[in-house]
Write an enzyme that holds these catalytic residues in place. Sequence first.
Site, PDB file in Angstrom:
ATOM      1  N   SER A   1       0.805  -1.210   0.000  1.00 25.17           N
ATOM      2  CA  SER A   1       0.000   0.000   0.000  1.00 25.17           C
ATOM      3  C   SER A   1       0.846   1.271   0.000  1.00 25.17           C
ATOM      4  O   SER A   1       1.587   1.524  -0.935  1.00 25.17           O
ATOM      5  CB  SER A   1      -0.955  -0.037   1.197  1.00 25.17           C
TER       6      SER A   1
ATOM      7  N   ASP B   1      -5.836   2.050  -3.304  1.00 26.84           N
ATOM      8  CA  ASP B   1      -7.083   1.880  -2.553  1.00 26.84           C
ATOM      9  C   ASP B   1      -7.443   3.166  -1.819  1.00 26.84           C
ATOM     10  O   ASP B   1      -8.518   3.275  -1.240  1.00 26.84           O
ATOM     11  CB  ASP B   1      -7.022   0.690  -1.589  1.00 26.84           C
TER      12      ASP B   1
END
Length: 446
Positions: A95, A242
């Site tokens: 991430s 995301d």
Amino acid sequence: MARMFGTDGVRGVANTDLTCPLAFRLGQAAVRFQGPRIIVGKDTRLSGDMLEAAVCAGITSMGGTALLAGVIPTPAIALLTKQLDCDGGIVISASHNPPEYNGIKLFDGQGFKLPDAVEDEIQAAIESGTMDENRPAGDAVGVIEEVPDAVERYVMHAVESIKGQGIDFSGMTIALDCGHGASSVSSAEALRRLGADVHVMNDDYNGLDINVQCGSTNLAPLKKFVAEVGADAGIAHDGDADRVMLVDSRGNEIDGDMMEAVLALDMKKRGCLPGSVAVSTVMCNLGFVNFMKDQGVEVKQTKVGDRYVLELMREEGYAIGGEQSGHLILLDYNSTGDGLMTAVQFLASMVRLGLTADEAAELYVHYPQELINVRVSDKEAALANEAVQAAKAAAEEAMGATGRVLLRPSGTEPVVRVMVEAASDEDAKRHCREIADVVIAELGIE
């Protein structure tokens, strides 16, 4: 026994903490606990190829089929798990973490992250050494198949969600920072198909530059880029896309709270905000909570972490939830945080409400927040300490309804987080420092 899974999968420095043998076992576990058909995606990190090979070896060693999506945003795997009738999905990504890190996230057949109980079962199975029992052999081993249209499916899902509302972004100039990450393959294309004039930065990658001084965790380059190209708004993603953060034409930040406010307001006006509720965490801004209340929207707050936001949304049937970090979940469109979907839905809401990005950034007064992390010998003892609680109560009394204090233990470090929100930056800093000093005096460590 230390827990293998953190708040967002298994994560660590690649080939040191997150090794190929562990990745292999997690691939095996996906088949054992989810089923034989597993789709696999990754971000742009150098270690992605290595861990992808290990994960796929684990899947096929259990007789499963590994569907390779290649470099692709995390939310695309959640979507494709359902679209392609898979039993589960795996994303190889850390991430927003630096390039040397990597991670492995598992999704179930409906595109949702696995609950804690299932993760604990997987850890127990891996640590017991029983994953290799009854392995298939010969013609019973699995295979690897590529999914050549994986990115196209994801892009079209976002595009069609907006076109279906009768909206496009013609006349809108957008600056986009891909952070040298997975959004490099998708976001610009989606925005262009929706009619926007898109100027892109950091959409190249070499495996070593993901999240480095760019993207949603460092908006300074985007703010400069917005000014250079004369953009109406700027969009920035983290490494696996995301999350999303925006800036207006003047460089003012539009964080997750602000995006959620605009989205929830639009949803309420259209009659598609179940219960007139928006879900957030205890870290959301007081200005956001007050604005939503004024608009007839209740903000329900959870512990910090998107999994807790999602749990409440699913339990009580809510449609929108998010975090200040730009991790928003829109359950009408995807089962996890989706930076591209959030961005296009936010822009669509702006169009429908007649707002510019500059006006959206000023919908409510953003209360100043001050956060101090204090290293302590015992996180729980620090929170229960009488002197600490007295300092907290004194600050709360002094601020009244114009501020709040949040003390919480970190989930990953020996740290207590002291957060104060107040009507002025001066008050927030002063009260936060006073409480932190008490925590240090009572239980702080060097």
